[in-house]
Design a protein around this motif. Structure first.
Motif, PDB file in Angstrom:
ATOM      1  N   MET A 178       5.590  29.349  27.788  1.00 21.45           N
ATOM      2  CA  MET A 178       6.348  29.627  26.578  1.00 21.45           C
ATOM      3  C   MET A 178       6.720  28.329  25.860  1.00 21.45           C
ATOM      4  O   MET A 178       6.733  28.284  24.637  1.00 21.45           O
ATOM      5  CB  MET A 178       7.593  30.443  26.949  1.00 21.45           C
ATOM      6  CG  MET A 178       8.401  30.846  25.759  1.00 21.45           C
ATOM      7  SD  MET A 178       7.437  31.907  24.690  1.00 21.45           S
ATOM      8  CE  MET A 178       8.685  32.787  23.880  1.00 21.45           C
ATOM      9  N   THR A 179       6.993  27.286  26.626  1.00 24.09           N
ATOM     10  CA  THR A 179       7.372  26.008  26.035  1.00 24.09           C
ATOM     11  C   THR A 179       6.251  25.445  25.172  1.00 24.09           C
ATOM     12  O   THR A 179       6.502  24.897  24.099  1.00 24.09           O
ATOM     13  CB  THR A 179       7.742  25.000  27.147  1.00 24.09           C
ATOM     14  OG1 THR A 179       8.801  25.552  27.917  1.00 24.09           O
ATOM     15  CG2 THR A 179       8.177  23.679  26.567  1.00 24.09           C
ATOM     16  N   GLU A 180       4.999  25.615  25.637  1.00 29.26           N
ATOM     17  CA  GLU A 180       3.864  25.106  24.859  1.00 29.26           C
ATOM     18  C   GLU A 180       3.781  25.791  23.493  1.00 29.26           C
ATOM     19  O   GLU A 180       3.468  25.142  22.502  1.00 29.26           O
ATOM     20  CB  GLU A 180       2.553  25.313  25.621  1.00 29.26           C
ATOM     21  CG  GLU A 180       2.353  24.346  26.763  1.00 29.26           C
ATOM     22  CD  GLU A 180       0.991  24.522  27.396  1.00 29.26           C
ATOM     23  OE1 GLU A 180       0.053  23.832  26.958  1.00 29.26           O
ATOM     24  OE2 GLU A 180       0.883  25.366  28.300  1.00 29.26           O
ATOM     25  N   TYR A 181       4.060  27.088  23.458  1.00 30.34           N
ATOM     26  CA  TYR A 181       4.045  27.814  22.189  1.00 30.34           C
ATOM     27  C   TYR A 181       5.139  27.286  21.252  1.00 30.34           C
ATOM     28  O   TYR A 181       4.913  27.119  20.055  1.00 30.34           O
ATOM     29  CB  TYR A 181       4.255  29.319  22.407  1.00 30.34           C
ATOM     30  CG  TYR A 181       3.079  30.027  23.022  1.00 30.34           C
ATOM     31  CD1 TYR A 181       1.945  30.303  22.280  1.00 30.34           C
ATOM     32  CD2 TYR A 181       3.116  30.435  24.353  1.00 30.34           C
ATOM     33  CE1 TYR A 181       0.867  30.965  22.837  1.00 30.34           C
ATOM     34  CE2 TYR A 181       2.039  31.096  24.922  1.00 30.34           C
ATOM     35  CZ  TYR A 181       0.913  31.354  24.160  1.00 30.34           C
ATOM     36  OH  TYR A 181      -0.153  32.001  24.721  1.00 30.34           O
ATOM     37  N   LEU A 182       6.317  27.059  21.809  1.00 31.35           N
ATOM     38  CA  LEU A 182       7.429  26.560  20.993  1.00 31.35           C
ATOM     39  C   LEU A 182       7.144  25.157  20.457  1.00 31.35           C
ATOM     40  O   LEU A 182       7.475  24.851  19.305  1.00 31.35           O
ATOM     41  CB  LEU A 182       8.730  26.574  21.804  1.00 31.35           C
ATOM     42  CG  LEU A 182       9.269  27.961  22.154  1.00 31.35           C
ATOM     43  CD1 LEU A 182      10.474  27.846  23.078  1.00 31.35           C
ATOM     44  CD2 LEU A 182       9.615  28.746  20.906  1.00 31.35           C
ATOM     45  N   ILE A 183       6.543  24.320  21.280  1.00 31.24           N
ATOM     46  CA  ILE A 183       6.199  22.967  20.822  1.00 31.24           C
ATOM     47  C   ILE A 183       5.168  23.039  19.703  1.00 31.24           C
ATOM     48  O   ILE A 183       5.313  22.377  18.667  1.00 31.24           O
ATOM     49  CB  ILE A 183       5.704  22.101  22.002  1.00 31.24           C
ATOM     50  CG1 ILE A 183       6.851  21.825  22.977  1.00 31.24           C
ATOM     51  CG2 ILE A 183       5.091  20.794  21.491  1.00 31.24           C
ATOM     52  CD1 ILE A 183       6.410  21.198  24.294  1.00 31.24           C
ATOM     53  N   LEU A 184       4.123  23.853  19.896  1.00 33.96           N
ATOM     54  CA  LEU A 184       3.113  24.024  18.847  1.00 33.96           C
ATOM     55  C   LEU A 184       3.760  24.551  17.564  1.00 33.96           C
ATOM     56  O   LEU A 184       3.504  24.035  16.471  1.00 33.96           O
ATOM     57  CB  LEU A 184       2.018  24.987  19.315  1.00 33.96           C
ATOM     58  CG  LEU A 184       0.991  25.406  18.255  1.00 33.96           C
ATOM     59  CD1 LEU A 184       0.212  24.203  17.735  1.00 33.96           C
ATOM     60  CD2 LEU A 184       0.049  26.463  18.820  1.00 33.96           C
ATOM     61  N   PHE A 185       4.598  25.567  17.708  1.00 32.79           N
ATOM     62  CA  PHE A 185       5.267  26.157  16.547  1.00 32.79           C
ATOM     63  C   PHE A 185       6.096  25.098  15.818  1.00 32.79           C
ATOM     64  O   PHE A 185       6.037  24.987  14.587  1.00 32.79           O
ATOM     65  CB  PHE A 185       6.154  27.332  16.978  1.00 32.79           C
ATOM     66  CG  PHE A 185       6.673  28.148  15.842  1.00 32.79           C
ATOM     67  CD1 PHE A 185       5.958  29.218  15.348  1.00 32.79           C
ATOM     68  CD2 PHE A 185       7.899  27.840  15.248  1.00 32.79           C
ATOM     69  CE1 PHE A 185       6.435  29.973  14.286  1.00 32.79           C
ATOM     70  CE2 PHE A 185       8.386  28.588  14.188  1.00 32.79           C
ATOM     71  CZ  PHE A 185       7.655  29.654  13.707  1.00 32.79           C
ATOM     72  N   ALA A 186       6.857  24.304  16.569  1.00 31.12           N
ATOM     73  CA  ALA A 186       7.716  23.277  15.960  1.00 31.12           C
ATOM     74  C   ALA A 186       6.897  22.205  15.247  1.00 31.12           C
ATOM     75  O   ALA A 186       7.252  21.782  14.142  1.00 31.12           O
ATOM     76  CB  ALA A 186       8.609  22.641  17.026  1.00 31.12           C
ATOM     77  N   ILE A 187       5.802  21.773  15.845  1.00 30.57           N
ATOM     78  CA  ILE A 187       4.949  20.750  15.210  1.00 30.57           C
ATOM     79  C   ILE A 187       4.372  21.287  13.903  1.00 30.57           C
ATOM     80  O   ILE A 187       4.459  20.638  12.858  1.00 30.57           O
ATOM     81  CB  ILE A 187       3.826  20.300  16.165  1.00 30.57           C
ATOM     82  CG1 ILE A 187       4.390  19.509  17.339  1.00 30.57           C
ATOM     83  CG2 ILE A 187       2.786  19.453  15.410  1.00 30.57           C
ATOM     84  CD1 ILE A 187       3.376  19.244  18.450  1.00 30.57           C
ATOM     85  N   VAL A 188       3.781  22.470  13.966  1.00 26.96           N
ATOM     86  CA  VAL A 188       3.148  23.041  12.768  1.00 26.96           C
ATOM     87  C   VAL A 188       4.190  23.350  11.697  1.00 26.96           C
ATOM     88  O   VAL A 188       3.964  23.082  10.514  1.00 26.96           O
ATOM     89  CB  VAL A 188       2.311  24.288  13.137  1.00 26.96           C
ATOM     90  CG1 VAL A 188       1.795  24.992  11.894  1.00 26.96           C
ATOM     91  CG2 VAL A 188       1.152  23.895  14.051  1.00 26.96           C
TER      92      VAL A 188
END
Length: 187
Positions: free
Chosen positions: A1-11
């Motif tokens: 789940m953390t990877e999704y949040l990091i991707l979401f935050a970057i984009v």
């Protein structure tokens, strides 16, 4: 789940930038190379974050409307009415925009300044980005040698990238300066 949040935050962060951000497709492709997430999940997360970022950028740009001259506001209102009253033209413009490879920041800024209804605009952008990001992610093998840092650096120092951003910013200024009231009255 953390990877999704990091991707979401970057984009999301990149799509809040009014200009000179790296292309979101490069983040999607590079994230796909450097994570174990499935490509459809990366594409969906990236498209949602990009759409939310651009939606927020357009809303933020609307805050500048009070500082525009009356003439500029009238011109932008005429452009908005021309787009929204001719449904066929509006649908064609949304379709072209949704799949357009040109930087979208200035298009959202223009939509915000013009007061265009942002939800249909953003939904068309989201749908188009689902398609284009899927294509980029599917053809990503050609970009395997890049790193995320290189993509950011290239976006900031590439003469072509800088030139395109400057042309789009000038286009935004020109859009606001056109006397749409007079131009559209002739038709």
């Amino acid at each position: 789940m953390t990877e999704y949040l990091i991707l979401f935050a970057i984009v999301l962060g990149v799509n809040l930038l009014p200009a000179f951000g790296p292309p979101t497709w490069s983040i999607i492709v590079l994230y796909g190379f450097n994570s174990e997430l499935p490509v459809p999940a990366i594409v969906g997360t990236g498209a949602a974050a990009a759409a939310l970022g651009r939606f927020a950028l357009a809303h933020g740009t609307r805050l500048l409307r009070p500082w525009l001259s009356d003439k500029t506001r009238r011109n932008l209102q005429a452009a908005k009415e021309a787009l929204e009253t001719n449904k066929r033209r509006g649908i064609l413009a949304l379709g072209l925009f949704a799949l357009s490879p040109v930087p979208s920041a200035q298009l959202f800024e223009a939509a915000g300044l013009a007061g265009v209804r942002l939800l249909p605009f953003t939904l068309a952008f989201f749908a188009g980005r689902l398609v284009s990001y899927s294509i980029y992610a599917g053809g990503a093998k050609a970009a395997e040698h890049l790193t995320l840092g290189q993509a950011f650096r290239d976006a900031l120092v590439s003469p072509l990238g800088i030139g395109l951003q400057l042309v789009m910013l000038l286009g935004l200024v020109a859009l606001a300066r056109v006397d749409w009231v007079r131009l559209l009255a002739k038709k």
